[in-house]
Design a protein around this motif. Sequence first.
Motif, short mmCIF file in Angstrom:
data_model
loop_
_atom_site.label_atom_id
_atom_site.label_comp_id
_atom_site.label_asym_id
_atom_site.label_seq_id
_atom_site.Cartn_x
_atom_site.Cartn_y
_atom_site.Cartn_z
N TRP A 357 32.82 56.00 42.32
CA TRP A 357 34.48 55.92 42.10
C TRP A 357 34.53 54.41 42.95
N TRP A 358 33.82 54.42 44.10
CA TRP A 358 34.17 52.99 44.67
C TRP A 358 33.59 51.92 44.23
N ALA A 359 32.63 51.85 43.21
CA ALA A 359 32.27 50.85 42.50
C ALA A 359 33.30 50.49 41.34
N LEU A 360 33.86 51.46 40.79
CA LEU A 360 35.08 51.45 40.05
C LEU A 360 36.14 50.78 40.66
N SER A 361 36.67 51.24 41.84
CA SER A 361 37.61 50.64 42.59
C SER A 361 37.22 49.06 42.78
N LEU A 362 36.11 48.76 43.20
CA LEU A 362 35.71 47.44 43.63
C LEU A 362 35.96 46.42 42.16
N GLY A 363 35.18 46.87 41.30
CA GLY A 363 35.44 45.78 40.08
C GLY A 363 36.97 45.96 39.52
N ALA A 364 37.58 47.07 39.51
CA ALA A 364 39.01 47.19 38.53
C ALA A 364 39.83 46.36 39.66
N CYS A 365 39.84 46.36 40.94
CA CYS A 365 40.91 45.64 41.74
C CYS A 365 40.20 43.87 41.84
N LEU A 366 39.18 43.81 42.20
CA LEU A 366 38.84 42.46 42.43
C LEU A 366 38.63 41.65 41.01
N GLY A 367 38.23 42.14 40.15
CA GLY A 367 38.01 41.63 38.71
C GLY A 367 39.45 40.78 38.44
N GLY A 368 40.49 41.35 39.01
CA GLY A 368 41.86 40.56 38.72
C GLY A 368 42.07 39.14 39.18
N ASN A 369 41.01 38.79 40.13
CA ASN A 369 40.95 37.48 40.67
C ASN A 369 40.09 36.39 39.65
N GLY A 370 39.60 37.10 38.60
CA GLY A 370 38.92 36.07 37.50
C GLY A 370 39.53 35.30 36.92
N THR A 371 40.81 35.68 36.37
CA THR A 371 41.54 34.69 35.46
C THR A 371 43.06 34.97 35.89
N ALA A 372 43.75 34.07 35.39
CA ALA A 372 45.21 33.93 35.39
C ALA A 372 46.09 35.26 35.14
N ILE A 373 45.46 35.87 34.13
CA ILE A 373 46.09 37.28 33.51
C ILE A 373 45.55 38.41 33.98
N GLY A 374 44.66 38.12 34.98
CA GLY A 374 43.77 39.42 35.58
C GLY A 374 44.65 40.32 36.24
N ALA A 375 45.60 39.93 36.82
CA ALA A 375 46.53 40.90 37.60
C ALA A 375 47.83 40.50 37.56
N SER A 376 48.92 41.48 37.63
CA SER A 376 50.25 41.20 37.83
C SER A 376 50.53 40.01 38.74
N ALA A 377 49.97 40.11 40.04
CA ALA A 377 50.38 39.24 41.10
C ALA A 377 50.00 37.66 40.42
N ASN A 378 48.70 37.65 40.01
CA ASN A 378 48.40 36.23 39.24
C ASN A 378 49.73 35.57 38.42
N VAL A 379 49.93 36.43 37.57
CA VAL A 379 51.33 36.13 36.61
C VAL A 379 52.59 35.74 37.34
N VAL A 380 52.89 36.51 38.24
CA VAL A 380 54.03 36.30 39.17
C VAL A 380 54.01 34.88 39.68
N VAL A 381 52.90 34.62 40.56
CA VAL A 381 52.94 33.30 41.25
C VAL A 381 53.01 32.49 40.53
N ILE A 382 52.02 32.34 39.21
CA ILE A 382 51.99 31.13 38.40
C ILE A 382 53.22 30.85 37.86
N GLY A 383 54.33 31.87 37.28
CA GLY A 383 55.46 31.82 36.93
C GLY A 383 56.46 31.14 37.73
N ILE A 384 56.34 31.53 39.16
CA ILE A 384 57.35 31.08 39.98
C ILE A 384 56.73 29.48 40.27
N ALA A 385 55.68 29.31 40.54
CA ALA A 385 55.30 27.57 40.38
C ALA A 385 55.73 26.93 39.30
N ALA A 386 55.59 27.42 38.05
CA ALA A 386 56.10 26.67 36.88
C ALA A 386 57.31 26.36 36.93
#
Length: 423
Positions: A357-386
């Motif tokens: 379960w901890w391995a799943l949490s680790l990968g699912a949460c931190l995987g969001g940092n991999g690409t611009a669309i990996g997590a909702s926060a990424n999309v929001v910040v990039i949108g505000i910056a644009a």
Amino acid sequence: MELFALLVFIFTYALIISERIHRTVAAMMGASIVLLANIVPWERVPVFLDLDTILLLAGMMIIVNTTRMSGLFEYIAIRTSKMAKGEPIRVLLLFSIVTAIVSAFLDNVTTVLLLTPMLLYISRLMEINPLPFLLSEIFASNIGGTATLIGDPPNIMIGSAAGLSFNEFISNMGPIALLDLVVMIIIVYFAYREVLRVSEEKKERILRTLDSLDERAAIRDLALFRKSITTILVVITLFFVHDRLGVEPAVVALFGASLLLFWSRENPEGILEKVEWVTLFFFGGLFILVGSLVETGFIEQIARWVMSYMHGEGEAMLIIAWFSAFASAIIDNIPFTATMIPLIKAMGTSLDTYPLWWALSLGACLGGNGTAIGASANVVVIGIAAKEGIKITFVDFLKMGIIVMTLTVGVGIGVLWFRYVWW
């Protein structure tokens, strides 16, 4: 029925990934099809519809929406800016820490929505490229969300499915998040160290401007400000002891939401309108859709096949963490987690699933940092910056994101391996 359920699942997932149809509409359509086909009998819906996750999210959304009206988040942003004293490296460090801490206890999308404009304002004052600040904010929000049961939707789902307490998440994922935050700040600093330098003259000018900002003026409602802080502290305290009290985290969140609404006397209609019902219905549709694969036995078959290639919990932990990280960098981590949960449960017949379960949490949460669309926060910040004329391309993000994701996941796996395999 098994083949039909799988085809509906794949079709729905394809719609979610393509974004041609809103993901909530796709999930609701997929769920309604498997219900109409009686693949998931109506009386079995409560089994798969995870109310713990849905009600925990709803309660925290109400708390955040009510608190936002007080000006608390703007107050934190201005205070943090003043503490940085016009030094770019301090801005990077302090905003990363604040973002991570707030994202560990509140919705990280709300956190970045409120902190991003302040970061852009400071970078304009310093006359430097805001990219390192924005990237560190995104990375910190996803890292902070990894630390607690309520920090990121995948954790809420995992905690509910596996019966994990708030304290278990803090003790297992908290140290990993702290180490990863340090690693991330070091990476961003060395990548942009030339950018993060300003002259003494600029520092003095920035300090004068920051001194003119009054954080107290950001407080729109002092009474609500105090009540919000008190309620959040009560809720966090209850999260720490909820397992001893014998109550679910969802109950704590709903208690905090109702307490703040009752105490503040704010109009509930306006606050409830801002609850992200779209997200909650998305969760509901997904739970039923994944339930169709469980009901038909497909998940159990996949679990047996996967386990035939795994030799012990250590190997399973490595595979789940890395697979989850790279998958979550490409696709939404919420449907991915919803799919993985019954798979890991099915592995419980021959493996100890606790470290998985901890391995799943680790990968699912931190995987969001991999690409611009990996997590909702990424999309929001990039949108505000644009909107402010600052373009962060997919490739720009990927250059840093994949490094941060790989190293932070690697650190996390190292900690989990030391704790559950080597020790």
